[in-house]
Design a protein around this motif. Structure first.
Motif, PDB file in Angstrom:
ATOM      1  N   ARG A 114      42.663   5.142  -0.578  1.00  0.00           N
ATOM      2  CA  ARG A 114      41.524   5.451  -1.432  1.00  0.00           C
ATOM      3  C   ARG A 114      41.850   5.068  -2.874  1.00  0.00           C
ATOM      4  O   ARG A 114      42.940   5.361  -3.359  1.00  0.00           O
ATOM      5  CB  ARG A 114      41.198   6.943  -1.349  1.00  0.00           C
ATOM      6  N   ARG A 115      40.900   4.399  -3.510  1.00  0.00           N
ATOM      7  CA  ARG A 115      41.084   4.017  -4.896  1.00  0.00           C
ATOM      8  C   ARG A 115      41.108   5.278  -5.758  1.00  0.00           C
ATOM      9  O   ARG A 115      40.260   6.152  -5.637  1.00  0.00           O
ATOM     10  CB  ARG A 115      39.937   3.131  -5.359  1.00  0.00           C
ATOM     11  N   ALA A 160      50.167   2.006  -4.047  1.00  0.00           N
ATOM     12  CA  ALA A 160      50.280   3.104  -5.003  1.00  0.00           C
ATOM     13  C   ALA A 160      50.424   2.577  -6.430  1.00  0.00           C
ATOM     14  O   ALA A 160      49.794   3.088  -7.362  1.00  0.00           O
ATOM     15  CB  ALA A 160      51.457   3.997  -4.634  1.00  0.00           C
ATOM     16  N   GLU A 161      51.237   1.540  -6.600  1.00  0.00           N
ATOM     17  CA  GLU A 161      51.412   0.945  -7.927  1.00  0.00           C
ATOM     18  C   GLU A 161      50.104   0.380  -8.469  1.00  0.00           C
ATOM     19  O   GLU A 161      49.865   0.372  -9.683  1.00  0.00           O
ATOM     20  CB  GLU A 161      52.461  -0.166  -7.872  1.00  0.00           C
ATOM     21  N   ALA A 162      49.252  -0.098  -7.562  1.00  0.00           N
ATOM     22  CA  ALA A 162      47.988  -0.723  -7.964  1.00  0.00           C
ATOM     23  C   ALA A 162      46.869   0.294  -8.170  1.00  0.00           C
ATOM     24  O   ALA A 162      45.761  -0.084  -8.574  1.00  0.00           O
ATOM     25  CB  ALA A 162      47.568  -1.758  -6.925  1.00  0.00           C
ATOM     26  N   GLY A 163      47.136   1.582  -7.889  1.00  0.00           N
ATOM     27  CA  GLY A 163      46.124   2.592  -8.144  1.00  0.00           C
ATOM     28  C   GLY A 163      45.411   3.113  -6.917  1.00  0.00           C
ATOM     29  O   GLY A 163      44.247   3.528  -7.001  1.00  0.00           O
ATOM     30  N   PHE A 164      46.109   3.114  -5.777  1.00  0.00           N
ATOM     31  CA  PHE A 164      45.555   3.650  -4.539  1.00  0.00           C
ATOM     32  C   PHE A 164      46.404   4.815  -4.038  1.00  0.00           C
ATOM     33  O   PHE A 164      47.604   4.881  -4.292  1.00  0.00           O
ATOM     34  CB  PHE A 164      45.527   2.584  -3.437  1.00  0.00           C
ATOM     35  N   ARG A 222      41.340  -3.080  -6.181  1.00  0.00           N
ATOM     36  CA  ARG A 222      40.983  -1.849  -6.897  1.00  0.00           C
ATOM     37  C   ARG A 222      39.865  -2.116  -7.893  1.00  0.00           C
ATOM     38  O   ARG A 222      38.942  -1.309  -8.043  1.00  0.00           O
ATOM     39  CB  ARG A 222      42.205  -1.290  -7.628  1.00  0.00           C
ATOM     40  N   ARG A 223      39.931  -3.253  -8.566  1.00  0.00           N
ATOM     41  CA  ARG A 223      38.913  -3.587  -9.571  1.00  0.00           C
ATOM     42  C   ARG A 223      37.516  -3.626  -8.973  1.00  0.00           C
ATOM     43  O   ARG A 223      36.549  -3.134  -9.580  1.00  0.00           O
ATOM     44  CB  ARG A 223      39.228  -4.943 -10.217  1.00  0.00           C
ATOM     45  N   VAL A 224      37.383  -4.210  -7.783  1.00  0.00           N
ATOM     46  CA  VAL A 224      36.045  -4.409  -7.205  1.00  0.00           C
ATOM     47  C   VAL A 224      35.563  -3.190  -6.420  1.00  0.00           C
ATOM     48  O   VAL A 224      34.413  -3.163  -5.979  1.00  0.00           O
ATOM     49  CB  VAL A 224      35.993  -5.673  -6.329  1.00  0.00           C
ATOM     50  N   LEU A 225      36.424  -2.190  -6.246  1.00  0.00           N
ATOM     51  CA  LEU A 225      36.025  -0.952  -5.576  1.00  0.00           C
ATOM     52  C   LEU A 225      35.574   0.083  -6.595  1.00  0.00           C
ATOM     53  O   LEU A 225      36.145   0.188  -7.687  1.00  0.00           O
ATOM     54  CB  LEU A 225      37.186  -0.378  -4.764  1.00  0.00           C
ATOM     55  N   ARG A 226      34.587   0.869  -6.220  1.00  0.00           N
ATOM     56  CA  ARG A 226      34.167   1.962  -7.085  1.00  0.00           C
ATOM     57  C   ARG A 226      35.217   3.079  -7.022  1.00  0.00           C
ATOM     58  O   ARG A 226      36.027   3.122  -6.087  1.00  0.00           O
ATOM     59  CB  ARG A 226      32.806   2.493  -6.654  1.00  0.00           C
ATOM     60  N   PRO A 227      35.247   3.987  -7.986  1.00  0.00           N
ATOM     61  CA  PRO A 227      36.193   5.103  -7.935  1.00  0.00           C
ATOM     62  C   PRO A 227      36.076   5.870  -6.621  1.00  0.00           C
ATOM     63  O   PRO A 227      34.970   6.128  -6.130  1.00  0.00           O
ATOM     64  CB  PRO A 227      35.769   5.974  -9.126  1.00  0.00           C
ATOM     65  N   PHE A 267      31.880  -2.609  -4.784  1.00  0.00           N
ATOM     66  CA  PHE A 267      31.951  -2.189  -3.395  1.00  0.00           C
ATOM     67  C   PHE A 267      32.314  -0.715  -3.240  1.00  0.00           C
ATOM     68  O   PHE A 267      33.131  -0.176  -3.976  1.00  0.00           O
ATOM     69  CB  PHE A 267      32.980  -3.039  -2.640  1.00  0.00           C
ATOM     70  N   ALA A 268      31.688  -0.090  -2.247  1.00  0.00           N
ATOM     71  CA  ALA A 268      32.025   1.287  -1.896  1.00  0.00           C
ATOM     72  C   ALA A 268      33.258   1.350  -1.010  1.00  0.00           C
ATOM     73  O   ALA A 268      33.964   2.361  -0.981  1.00  0.00           O
ATOM     74  CB  ALA A 268      30.843   1.948  -1.184  1.00  0.00           C
ATOM     75  N   ALA A 269      33.517   0.274  -0.275  1.00  0.00           N
ATOM     76  CA  ALA A 269      34.669   0.211   0.623  1.00  0.00           C
ATOM     77  C   ALA A 269      35.015  -1.257   0.868  1.00  0.00           C
ATOM     78  O   ALA A 269      34.187  -2.148   0.627  1.00  0.00           O
ATOM     79  CB  ALA A 269      34.367   0.915   1.950  1.00  0.00           C
ATOM     80  N   ALA A 270      36.231  -1.489   1.343  1.00  0.00           N
ATOM     81  CA  ALA A 270      36.661  -2.855   1.628  1.00  0.00           C
ATOM     82  C   ALA A 270      37.673  -2.844   2.765  1.00  0.00           C
ATOM     83  O   ALA A 270      38.409  -1.871   2.948  1.00  0.00           O
ATOM     84  CB  ALA A 270      37.282  -3.500   0.384  1.00  0.00           C
ATOM     85  N   VAL A 271      37.686  -3.941   3.503  1.00  0.00           N
ATOM     86  CA  VAL A 271      38.702  -4.145   4.535  1.00  0.00           C
ATOM     87  C   VAL A 271      39.398  -5.474   4.266  1.00  0.00           C
ATOM     88  O   VAL A 271      38.769  -6.423   3.802  1.00  0.00           O
ATOM     89  CB  VAL A 271      38.084  -4.128   5.960  1.00  0.00           C
ATOM     90  N   ALA A 272      40.684  -5.508   4.538  1.00  0.00           N
ATOM     91  CA  ALA A 272      41.481  -6.732   4.413  1.00  0.00           C
ATOM     92  C   ALA A 272      42.350  -6.808   5.662  1.00  0.00           C
ATOM     93  O   ALA A 272      43.488  -6.329   5.675  1.00  0.00           O
ATOM     94  CB  ALA A 272      42.327  -6.707   3.147  1.00  0.00           C
TER      95      ALA A 272
END
Length: 214
Positions: free
Chosen positions: A210-211, A181-185, A134-139, A109-114
């Motif tokens: 942002r990832r 932040a801990e998860a990489g955002f 984070r895994r399913v989002l592109r850099p 995915f290029a973007a995601a909403v939750a």
């Protein structure tokens, strides 16, 4: 109670209210200007890439995103909700899945909403869920998360006449931002607002993140 049992209660509860939820909530974006504006930011950030609606419910957000020209995949824990979403919003794709084990490829995915989906996770599940997002989002992919503000946990035992057992975890923006932040955002924007007359009387929080590219 185990995580799987807790998720089973949430799944069963949303299955029970799925049709009523669609009738009551399916048109809610019509009176949510702030939500529409933030979702517009997500569509622009995706730049034509695939957008995920995580915890999509009956698919109304996914349907709105599709009407803005986005290619959308909605994912929900409840098969009843997924069935309704497919019926009501054929322009989007829908999959059944858990926030801790998303049915999606790395960087799909290029973007995601939750939107109000992480509120059903136990405190210890938030960081793993964000890591999975984070895994399913592109850099450099964009993520929009929303939640009820606070520290309480509300248990719903009855919903529109249906017996349920669903916990709603209110969250603090600083804590959610730290876990992201801990998860990489990297959190790029924060917004808080009061509940609208058409909504439950709770304050709402939004984080746009942002990832990290790494």
């Amino acid at each position: 109670m185990s995580h799987s049992a807790e998720h089973g209660r949430v799944r069963a509860g949303y299955n029970a209210v799925a049709e009523d939820y669609q009738k009551q909530i399916g048109g809610e974006l019509a009176h949510k200007a702030v939500d529409r504006a933030l979702l517009g930011v997500v569509v622009e950030a995706a730049r034509g890439g695939l957008v995920a609606d995580l915890g999509c419910g009956p698919g109304h957000v996914a349907g709105w995103l599709a009407k803005q020209g986005a290619s959308v995949v909605g994912i929900d824990l409840s098969p009843g909700m997924v069935e309704i979403a497919r019926r009501e919003h054929p322009a989007a794709e829908f999959r059944e899945g858990d926030l801790l084990r998303l049915p999606a490829a790395d960087g799909e995915f290029a973007a995601a909403v939750a939107l109000y989906s992480v509120i059903h996770l136990e405190p210890g599940e938030l960081r793993p869920a964000f890591a999975e997002m984070r895994r399913v989002l592109r850099p450099s992919g964009t993520l929009l998360v929303s939640f009820h503000l606070g520290t309480e946990v509300r248990r719903l035992d009855e919903w529109w006449g249906h017996p349920v057992a669903i916990d709603f975890h209110f969250l603090e923006s600083e804590r959610v931002a730290a876990l992201l932040a801990e998860a990489g955002f990297t959190v790029e924007a924060r917004l808080e607002r009061e509940g609208l007359p058409e909504e439950a009387a709770t304050r709402r929080g939004y984080l746009l993140a942002r990832r990290d590219a790494g």
